[in-house]
Design a protein around this motif. Structure first.
Motif, PDB file in Angstrom:
ATOM      1  N   GLY A 266     -42.368  76.421   5.843  1.00 35.18           N
ATOM      2  CA  GLY A 266     -40.969  76.767   5.655  1.00 35.18           C
ATOM      3  C   GLY A 266     -40.117  75.515   5.744  1.00 35.18           C
ATOM      4  N   GLU A 267     -38.807  75.690   5.681  1.00 27.64           N
ATOM      5  CA  GLU A 267     -37.883  74.561   5.821  1.00 27.64           C
ATOM      6  C   GLU A 267     -36.586  75.062   6.428  1.00 27.64           C
ATOM      7  OE1 GLU A 267     -36.784  72.820   2.071  1.00 27.64           O
ATOM      8  OE2 GLU A 267     -35.978  74.695   1.266  1.00 27.64           O
ATOM      9  N   GLY A 268     -35.794  74.121   6.940  1.00 32.69           N
ATOM     10  CA  GLY A 268     -34.504  74.492   7.506  1.00 32.69           C
ATOM     11  C   GLY A 268     -34.214  73.734   8.785  1.00 32.69           C
ATOM     12  N   ALA A 269     -33.254  74.264   9.542  1.00 30.74           N
ATOM     13  CA  ALA A 269     -32.832  73.620  10.797  1.00 30.74           C
ATOM     14  C   ALA A 269     -32.317  74.656  11.772  1.00 30.74           C
ATOM     15  CB  ALA A 269     -31.744  72.579  10.523  1.00 30.74           C
ATOM     16  N   GLY A 270     -32.446  74.340  13.047  1.00 25.03           N
ATOM     17  CA  GLY A 270     -31.826  75.116  14.114  1.00 25.03           C
ATOM     18  C   GLY A 270     -31.208  74.139  15.095  1.00 25.03           C
ATOM     19  N   ILE A 271     -29.929  74.300  15.403  1.00 26.52           N
ATOM     20  CA  ILE A 271     -29.218  73.370  16.283  1.00 26.52           C
ATOM     21  C   ILE A 271     -28.472  74.170  17.358  1.00 26.52           C
ATOM     22  CG2 ILE A 271     -27.459  71.559  16.432  1.00 26.52           C
ATOM     23  CD1 ILE A 271     -29.904  70.677  14.878  1.00 26.52           C
ATOM     24  N   PHE A 272     -28.463  73.623  18.584  1.00 25.29           N
ATOM     25  CA  PHE A 272     -27.852  74.305  19.725  1.00 25.29           C
ATOM     26  C   PHE A 272     -26.998  73.332  20.533  1.00 25.29           C
ATOM     27  CE2 PHE A 272     -31.859  76.199  18.609  1.00 25.29           C
ATOM     28  CZ  PHE A 272     -31.531  77.544  18.490  1.00 25.29           C
ATOM     29  N   VAL A 273     -26.046  73.898  21.233  1.00 23.23           N
ATOM     30  CA  VAL A 273     -25.276  73.139  22.211  1.00 23.23           C
ATOM     31  C   VAL A 273     -25.768  73.549  23.588  1.00 23.23           C
ATOM     32  CG1 VAL A 273     -23.002  72.684  23.187  1.00 23.23           C
ATOM     33  CG2 VAL A 273     -23.264  72.960  20.712  1.00 23.23           C
ATOM     34  N   PHE A 274     -26.386  72.607  24.298  1.00 23.46           N
ATOM     35  CA  PHE A 274     -26.805  72.801  25.680  1.00 23.46           C
ATOM     36  C   PHE A 274     -25.702  72.231  26.574  1.00 23.46           C
ATOM     37  CE2 PHE A 274     -31.772  72.953  25.450  1.00 23.46           C
ATOM     38  CZ  PHE A 274     -31.694  73.982  24.529  1.00 23.46           C
ATOM     39  N   GLU A 275     -25.225  73.050  27.496  1.00 21.48           N
ATOM     40  CA  GLU A 275     -24.054  72.648  28.280  1.00 21.48           C
ATOM     41  C   GLU A 275     -24.247  72.979  29.759  1.00 21.48           C
ATOM     42  OE1 GLU A 275     -19.157  73.240  28.030  1.00 21.48           O
ATOM     43  OE2 GLU A 275     -20.483  74.108  26.501  1.00 21.48           O
ATOM     44  N   GLU A 276     -23.744  72.115  30.594  1.00 23.95           N
ATOM     45  CA  GLU A 276     -23.790  72.371  32.030  1.00 23.95           C
ATOM     46  C   GLU A 276     -22.903  73.582  32.338  1.00 23.95           C
ATOM     47  OE1 GLU A 276     -22.645  72.619  35.876  1.00 23.95           O
ATOM     48  OE2 GLU A 276     -21.273  71.309  34.757  1.00 23.95           O
ATOM     49  N   TYR A 277     -23.426  74.512  33.133  1.00 25.77           N
ATOM     50  CA  TYR A 277     -22.774  75.804  33.336  1.00 25.77           C
ATOM     51  C   TYR A 277     -21.332  75.681  33.833  1.00 25.77           C
ATOM     52  CZ  TYR A 277     -21.373  80.020  35.785  1.00 25.77           C
ATOM     53  OH  TYR A 277     -20.644  81.081  36.259  1.00 25.77           O
ATOM     54  N   GLU A 278     -21.090  74.871  34.837  1.00 22.68           N
ATOM     55  CA  GLU A 278     -19.737  74.752  35.379  1.00 22.68           C
ATOM     56  C   GLU A 278     -18.771  74.190  34.348  1.00 22.68           C
ATOM     57  OE1 GLU A 278     -18.653  76.029  38.035  1.00 22.68           O
ATOM     58  OE2 GLU A 278     -20.534  76.547  39.043  1.00 22.68           O
ATOM     59  N   HIS A 279     -19.267  73.283  33.517  1.00 21.45           N
ATOM     60  CA  HIS A 279     -18.445  72.713  32.445  1.00 21.45           C
ATOM     61  C   HIS A 279     -18.077  73.801  31.445  1.00 21.45           C
ATOM     62  CE1 HIS A 279     -17.574  70.283  28.803  1.00 21.45           C
ATOM     63  NE2 HIS A 279     -17.177  69.354  29.653  1.00 21.45           N
ATOM     64  N   ALA A 280     -19.043  74.642  31.098  1.00 18.04           N
ATOM     65  CA  ALA A 280     -18.808  75.740  30.159  1.00 18.04           C
ATOM     66  C   ALA A 280     -17.867  76.782  30.756  1.00 18.04           C
ATOM     67  CB  ALA A 280     -20.133  76.377  29.766  1.00 18.04           C
ATOM     68  N   ARG A 281     -18.089  77.114  32.022  1.00 19.13           N
ATOM     69  CA  ARG A 281     -17.263  78.127  32.686  1.00 19.13           C
ATOM     70  C   ARG A 281     -15.814  77.672  32.797  1.00 19.13           C
ATOM     71  NH1 ARG A 281     -17.114  80.295  38.823  1.00 19.13           N
ATOM     72  NH2 ARG A 281     -16.832  78.070  39.170  1.00 19.13           N
ATOM     73  N   ALA A 282     -15.615  76.393  33.085  1.00 16.00           N
ATOM     74  CA  ALA A 282     -14.263  75.875  33.268  1.00 16.00           C
ATOM     75  C   ALA A 282     -13.423  75.989  32.004  1.00 16.00           C
ATOM     76  CB  ALA A 282     -14.325  74.417  33.723  1.00 16.00           C
ATOM     77  N   ARG A 283     -14.066  75.959  30.862  1.00 16.04           N
ATOM     78  CA  ARG A 283     -13.304  76.052  29.616  1.00 16.04           C
ATOM     79  C   ARG A 283     -13.408  77.438  28.973  1.00 16.04           C
ATOM     80  NH1 ARG A 283     -15.997  75.164  24.904  1.00 16.04           N
ATOM     81  NH2 ARG A 283     -18.244  74.875  25.038  1.00 16.04           N
ATOM     82  N   GLY A 284     -14.023  78.382  29.681  1.00 14.90           N
ATOM     83  CA  GLY A 284     -14.097  79.757  29.196  1.00 14.90           C
ATOM     84  C   GLY A 284     -14.996  79.957  27.995  1.00 14.90           C
ATOM     85  N   ALA A 285     -16.058  79.172  27.900  1.00 18.75           N
ATOM     86  CA  ALA A 285     -16.951  79.261  26.747  1.00 18.75           C
ATOM     87  C   ALA A 285     -17.822  80.514  26.799  1.00 18.75           C
ATOM     88  CB  ALA A 285     -17.844  78.026  26.700  1.00 18.75           C
ATOM     89  N   GLU A 286     -18.122  81.062  25.634  1.00 21.82           N
ATOM     90  CA  GLU A 286     -19.093  82.162  25.538  1.00 21.82           C
ATOM     91  C   GLU A 286     -20.484  81.588  25.783  1.00 21.82           C
ATOM     92  OE1 GLU A 286     -20.929  85.402  22.342  1.00 21.82           O
ATOM     93  OE2 GLU A 286     -19.507  83.863  21.676  1.00 21.82           O
ATOM     94  N   ILE A 287     -21.262  82.245  26.624  1.00 20.80           N
ATOM     95  CA  ILE A 287     -22.605  81.773  26.944  1.00 20.80           C
ATOM     96  C   ILE A 287     -23.633  82.699  26.307  1.00 20.80           C
ATOM     97  CG2 ILE A 287     -24.259  81.412  28.829  1.00 20.80           C
ATOM     98  CD1 ILE A 287     -21.832  80.524  30.548  1.00 20.80           C
ATOM     99  N   LEU A 288     -24.513  82.124  25.493  1.00 14.29           N
ATOM    100  CA  LEU A 288     -25.506  82.909  24.760  1.00 14.29           C
ATOM    101  C   LEU A 288     -26.741  83.199  25.597  1.00 14.29           C
ATOM    102  CD1 LEU A 288     -25.339  81.016  21.328  1.00 14.29           C
ATOM    103  CD2 LEU A 288     -23.931  82.929  22.128  1.00 14.29           C
TER     104      LEU A 288
END
Length: 403
Positions: free
Chosen positions: A225-247
């Motif tokens: 097959g072919e293609g790509a998969g890309i993710f944002v890995f983020e420190e939890y407190e950093h994500a929580r502080a900005r109200g990010a949706e967590i997958l």
């Protein structure tokens, strides 16, 4: 040590040009493997693959960019744009200085390589484009992602054949987990579906001419097959502080080497990687509900992987769901673990298990619940993603439902 969460995901592959379409296809058990379409395909014995269809690069990139972006880089940038947009991050100042990108890739710019070999050896030309080397190098995608999004921290490419993406994501996880950086962009890509790329794989005699049927007794090989998969890995407190949706939460990982054979997999090496991921994530056997298998559809891989899972989980193996989405999107080689992580996210976040399609006959040597042909709703707290590569290089990631 920091908790690591996923706040953005992006993809383009044979099932869809984005994450929602891909997950919908997985839920429906749709097959993206079809007849290949490129120059000289009639000279190949293998003429099927998980090719990205209805794709117009000129609608996404300008002429100057096209001169620099091989197909695998294009796919990476498309997926990265989706992931970073979902995460809602803008990289500037201190965040830009610390954030980076680690990607997995095995073949680099195979389309560019193929085209330029043709130009020199078949067409007799004595000159190639001055950007051939920066276009085909394995780190091209990582470099262009860092430039487009102003990522000035640790950035590099991991190349470990079919485990490249999982190794890359493991490295990104460790950087965030250890406090080196609050955010890493990670995943992988591949585009080997060109004449030379398929011809090389034909030589291994592990390819199927009619479809990918992992764990089925009548399986007869893998499909590219072919293609790509890309993710944002983020420190939890950093994500929580900005109200990010967590997958989902990345709980841990492990890597191992078979140190045995360049192409034949080892049950012991795979078992060590699975056990190591559970130990790193501080999980019990009973915590795991789903495994996204490496599941290539070859006799050697499927038997070895089934034996490794049975060896690690013992009696609990009967209560595990294990499926191979390669049956739908093909084997993306260096990019495969990244696209398959989407199935793990879907399992822990949405409670939907992607099926192993094409399953026709039970194999007593693969006596596991492979979620045959139809997706299943299930309550899953922990999912593992297996990647076992040529060269005996293994990497397993553990994902948890975020709570």
């Amino acid at each position: 040590m920091k908790r690591v969460v996923i706040t953005g995901a992006g993809t383009i592959n044979a099932l869809g040009h984005n994450v929602p379409d891909t997950l919908e296809a997985m839920r429906e058990g749709r097959c993206g493997i079809r007849e290949l379409e490129f120059r000289d395909v009639d000279r190949l014995s293998i003429r099927i693959g998980g090719q990205v269809r209805d794709y117009d690069p000129e609608a996404r990139f300008n002429r100057q960019q096209m001169a620099l972006y091989d197909r695998f880089t294009q796919f990476t940038l498309i997926a990265a744009r989706e992931a970073i947009a979902q995460a809602g991050l803008v990289f500037s100042g201190e965040l830009a200085a610390r954030a980076g990108v680690v990607l997995g890739n095995s073949g680099g710019g195979m389309t560019t390589l193929d085209e330029n070999y043709r130009s020199v050896y078949e067409d007799g030309k004595n000159r190639v484009h001055p950007f051939v080397v920066p276009k085909l190098m394995n780190n091209a995608a990582a470099s262009h992602v860092s430039m487009e999004f102003n990522l000035k921290g640790p950035s590099f490419t991991v190349s470990t054949a079919c485990a490249s993406s999982n190794h890359a994501m493991a490295q990104a996880f460790q950087m965030v987990h250890g406090g080196m950086t609050p955010v890493m962009v990670t995943g992988g890509s591949e585009s080997m579906l060109c004449f030379g790329g398929v011809k090389a794989w034909e030589g291994l005699r592990v390819m199927s001419k009619d479809g990918c049927r992992p764990f089925s007794a009548n399986r007869n090989g893998m499909v590219q097959g072919e293609g790509a998969g890309i993710f944002v890995f983020e420190e939890y407190e950093h994500a929580r502080a900005r109200g990010a949706e967590i997958l989902a939460e990345v709980a841990g990982y492990a890597m191992s080497s078979d140190a045995a054979d360049i192409v034949m997999p080892s049950k012991q090496g795979a078992s060590r990687a699975i056990k190591g991921a559970l130990a790193d994530a501080r999980l019990n056997l009973s915590d795991v509900g789903y495994i996204n298998a490496h599941g290539t559809g070859t006799a050697a891989n499927d038997k070895t992987e089934s034996a490794a899972v049975a060896d690690v989980f013992g009696a609990h193996a009967d209560r595990l769901m294990i499926s191979s989405t390669k049956s739908m999107h093909g084997h993306l080689i260096g990019g495969t673990g990244a696209v398959e992580l989407l199935a793990c996210i879907m399992a822990v976040r949405d409670g939907v298990i992607a099926p192993t399609i094409g399953y026709q006959e039970p194999d007593p040597e693969c006596a596991l619940d492979v979620v045959p042909n139809v997706a299943r709703e299930a309550d899953v707290n922990v999912a593992l993603s297996n990647a076992f590569a040529f060269g005996g290089l293994n990497a397993v990631l553990a994902l948890k439902r975020f709570a």
